[in-house]
Design an enzyme around this catalytic site. Structure first.
Site, PDB file in Angstrom:
ATOM      1  N   TYR A 143     -77.249 -73.235  56.308  1.00 22.27           N
ATOM      2  CA  TYR A 143     -78.509 -73.774  56.815  1.00 22.27           C
ATOM      3  C   TYR A 143     -79.431 -72.618  57.175  1.00 22.27           C
ATOM      4  CZ  TYR A 143     -81.771 -76.354  59.858  1.00 22.27           C
ATOM      5  OH  TYR A 143     -82.886 -76.903  60.426  1.00 22.27           O
ATOM      6  N   ASP A 238     -78.922 -64.118  56.941  1.00 24.50           N
ATOM      7  CA  ASP A 238     -79.416 -64.993  57.999  1.00 24.50           C
ATOM      8  C   ASP A 238     -78.401 -64.954  59.137  1.00 24.50           C
ATOM      9  OD1 ASP A 238     -80.077 -66.974  59.727  1.00 24.50           O
ATOM     10  OD2 ASP A 238     -80.262 -68.565  58.220  1.00 24.50           O
ATOM     11  N   LYS A 265     -82.175 -67.544  68.110  1.00 23.64           N
ATOM     12  CA  LYS A 265     -81.261 -67.974  69.177  1.00 23.64           C
ATOM     13  C   LYS A 265     -81.117 -66.935  70.301  1.00 23.64           C
ATOM     14  CE  LYS A 265     -78.915 -71.243  66.139  1.00 23.64           C
ATOM     15  NZ  LYS A 265     -79.011 -72.613  66.538  1.00 23.64           N
TER      16      LYS A 265
HETATM   17  N1  PLP Z   1     -80.540 -70.181  60.308  1.00 26.46           N
HETATM   18  C1  PLP Z   1     -79.354 -70.487  60.846  1.00 26.46           C
HETATM   19  C2  PLP Z   1     -78.126 -69.795  60.367  1.00 26.46           C
HETATM   20  C3  PLP Z   1     -79.267 -71.446  61.848  1.00 26.46           C
HETATM   21  O1  PLP Z   1     -78.086 -71.769  62.373  1.00 26.46           O
HETATM   22  C4  PLP Z   1     -80.459 -72.083  62.279  1.00 26.46           C
HETATM   23  C5  PLP Z   1     -80.414 -73.136  63.319  1.00 26.46           C
HETATM   24  O2  PLP Z   1     -79.399 -73.586  63.743  1.00 26.46           O
HETATM   25  C6  PLP Z   1     -81.665 -71.731  61.673  1.00 26.46           C
HETATM   26  C7  PLP Z   1     -81.680 -70.771  60.695  1.00 26.46           C
HETATM   27  C8  PLP Z   1     -82.950 -72.393  62.097  1.00 26.46           C
HETATM   28  O3  PLP Z   1     -83.295 -71.996  63.380  1.00 26.46           O
HETATM   29  P1  PLP Z   1     -84.279 -72.889  64.290  1.00 26.46           P
HETATM   30  O4  PLP Z   1     -83.518 -74.124  64.620  1.00 26.46           O
HETATM   31  O5  PLP Z   1     -84.564 -71.999  65.459  1.00 26.46           O
HETATM   32  O6  PLP Z   1     -85.491 -73.154  63.471  1.00 26.46           O
END
Ligand code: PLP
Length: 429
Positions: A143, A238, A265
Site C-alpha cells: 500500500y 516506501d 507516521k
Molecule cells: N505507505 C505505506 C507503506 C503506508 O503504510 C501508508 C499508510 O498506512 C501510506 C503509504 C499512506 O500514508 P497516509 O495514510 O499517511 O496517507
C-alpha cells in the site's frame, strides 16, 4: 460494555461515510461496531465507555513513544502558542530535515508533505520527471496511499473490504502500473525484460506492512537495486510504515540504498507529516528547483514539525531504540510460547518494533499467502482480545506496533489475554 460507542457509531453513520473517516476503522474486517476512543496516555487508550486497553494500534504506527508523551505535548503546545502556521519557511523544518537525514543518509535532499499518500505521489512524480518515463512496478499487497495509479492490488484497507481495486479509478490511470508478486524476483526480471526501457521506477515497501507483516526474502531487495541500476530506473523505498520502527530503517537494516525514500507516521509524532527525498539529482527536478510541480498549504507545518522533532529526539536518546526492540522481542517470545503450549498453528512475524499474528502454519511471503490465512479466526480472536483489554488492529491484514511506553506488565497482560483468546476463538466459537 460498549454502549456509548455503539450509540456514537449510529450517530456517526448518519453523517460520516460508514461512520468513519478512514475505512479500516469501521471494524468491517472483524465484524461488530468500532470502539470510540476518548483519551490516551502511554501504552493505553480509553474508550467512551471508560474501558481501558493496551494499545497496539498506536494511531496506525506514528505514536512510537506512546500516547501524549510529555516531550511531544510540551513541544506542540510551545509551537502552537507561537502561531500554528505561516505558509513561510521556519527553522524547525530544517531541524527536522537534518534529523531525518541523520538516520537516513540516502535522503540527500527532501521535501515535507502532510501524509504518506502525498509522499508516495511526490516520489513517483519525481521519478517520472527525472527519467522521462511513465511505467512503474508496484507489488501486489503493498500500500502506498490512495493515489489513483497506486490503488491497484493495494493491500490492507482494500483487502479487508474484499475490494483490492477501487471503483472511480479509470483503467487508463493504472495502465502504467505493472503489478508483480512480492518477493518474486523472477517476476520482476520478466517485467524488466518486457518494459525495462519504459520503467521510471520500482516502488516497494522494503518490509511489507499492509498485508499483515511480510519480510523481504534474502536477495529480494538487492535484486530490485541491481535491476533498477541496470535499467536506469529509480528505486523507491516506501518506508512510511516501517521508518523508525527498525533502527536505521529497512534500508540500513538490509543494506540496500534506494534512490528515493518515502517516510511518514513516526516523523510526525502523531501529527500529519510525510516526506520524500533521496538523490540530489532526482530531487533537484522538484519545484522550485526544477519542473516537477508539487506543493502544499500546510507542508512543513510548525506544530507538526515540533511533534516530529520531539519524537525523534526522544528516540535518539541512549538505549531507547534497543530497549524498544528488546521489549518487542520479549512480547513476541511470550506469545509464541503460549501458542506452542496450546499446539496452535499461529505464525508471529516481527522486526524492530513491529509484529503481526497470522493464523497459519508458516509466515506468508506474498499477498496470495497472506490472504490465504484464517481471517475469520482473526476476527474472533480480535474480539476476544478486545474484551480482555487489548486493542489490536481491526483487520487480519495489518501490522501491530509497540511503543517505548509499553511495559513488561503490559507484555504479561497481553500474553495472558493471548492464551485465553486463542482458546476462546478456536473451533468457530
Ligand atoms: N505507505 C505505506 C507503506 C503506508 O503504510 C501508508 C499508510 O498506512 C501510506 C503509504 C499512506 O500514508 P497516509 O495514510 O499517511 O496517507
Amino acid at each position: 460494555m460498549h454502549k456509548r460507542s455503539e450509540e456514537l457509531f449510529e450517530r456517526a453513520s448518519s453523517i460520516l461515510v460508514g461512520g468513519v473517516n478512514s475505512p479500516v476503522r469501521a471494524f468491517r474486517g472483524v465484524g461488530g461496531s468500532p470502539v470510540f476512543m476518548s483519551r490516551g496516555g502511554g501504552s493505553h487508550v480509553e474508550d467512551e465507555d471508560g474501558n481501558s486497553y493496551v494499545d497496539y494500534v498506536l494511531s496506525w504506527g506514528p505514536l512510537i513513544l506512546g500516547h501524549a508523551h510529555p516531550a511531544v505535548v510540551d513541544a506542540v503546545i510551545g509551537a502552537v502558542r507561537a502561531g500554528s502556521s505561516f505558509g513561510a519557511p521556519t527553522l524547525r523544518e530544517i531541524e527536522l530535515a537534518e534529523m531525518v537525514r541523520s538516520y537516513y543518509p540516502s535522503l540527500e535532499k527532501l521535501r515535507f508533505v502532510s501524509s504518506g499518500t502525498e509522499a508516495c505521489m511526490g516520489a513517483v512524480r519525481a521519478a517520472r520527471g527525472f527519467t522521462g518515463r511513465d511505467k512503474i512496478i508496484k507489488f501486489e499487497g503493498c500500500y502506498h496511499g490512495h493515489a489513483d495509479y497506486l490503488l491497484a492490488k493495494a493491500g490492507s484497507g482494500a483487502t479487508t473490504l474484499g475490494r483490492p481495486d477501487s471503483r472511480g479509478v479509470p483503467a487508463s490511470f493504472t495502465e502504467h502500473t505493472i503489478i508483480v508478486p512480492y518477493n518474486d524476483v523472477k517476476a520482476v526480471e520478466r517485467a524488466f525484460a518486457e518494459h525495462g526501457p519504459d520503467l521510471a521506477a520500482v516502488i516497494v515497501e522494503p518490509v511489507a506492512g499492509n498485508m499483515g507483516l511480510i519480510l523481504p526474502e534474502p536477495g529480494f531487495l538487492d535484486s530490485l537495486r541491481n535491476l533498477c541500476t541496470h535499467f536506469d530506473s529509480v528505486l523507491i523505498f516506501d518506508e512510511v510504515l516501517v521508518g523508525f520502527r527498525i533502527k536505521d530503517g529497512a534500508q540500513g537494516h538490509y543494506k540496500v540504498r534506494p534512490d528515493l525514500t518515502c517516510l511518514g507516521k513516526v516523523i510526525g509524532g502523531g501529527f500529519p507529516v510525510g516526506c520524500y527525498g533521496g538523490k540530489k539529482e532526482i530531487m533537484s527536478r522538484v519545484a522550485p528547483e526544477g519542473p516537477v510541480y508539487q506543493a502544499g498549504t500546510l507542508s512543513g507545518n510548525p506544530v507538526a514539525m515540533a511533534a516530529g522533532l520531539a519524537t525523534l529526539e526522544e528516540l535518539g536518546k541512549e538505549g531507547v531504540f534497543g530497549d524498544l526492540e528488546n521489549r518487542t522481542r520479549s512480547l513476541v517470545a511470550a506469545l509464541r510460547k503460549e501458542a506452542e503450549s496450546l499446539g496452535e498453528s499461529v505464525s508471529i512475524v516481527s522486526v524492530g518494533s513491529l509484529f503481526c499474528v497470522f493464523f497459519a502454519d508458516k509466515a506468508p511471503i506474498n499477498y496470495g499467502e497472506a490472504t490465504g490465512t484464517d481471517s475469520q479466526r482473526y476476527g474472533r480472536f480480535f474480539h476476544s482480545m478486545l474484551k480482555r483489554g487489548i486493542y489490536l488492529a481491526p483487520s487480519a491484514f495489518e501490522s501491530a506496533f509497540m511503543s517505548t511506553a509499553h511495559s513488561y506488565k503490559d507484555i504479561d497482560k497481553t500474553a495472558r489475554a493471548f492464551r485465553e483468546s486463542l482458546q476462546e476463538s478456536a473451533g468457530g466459537k
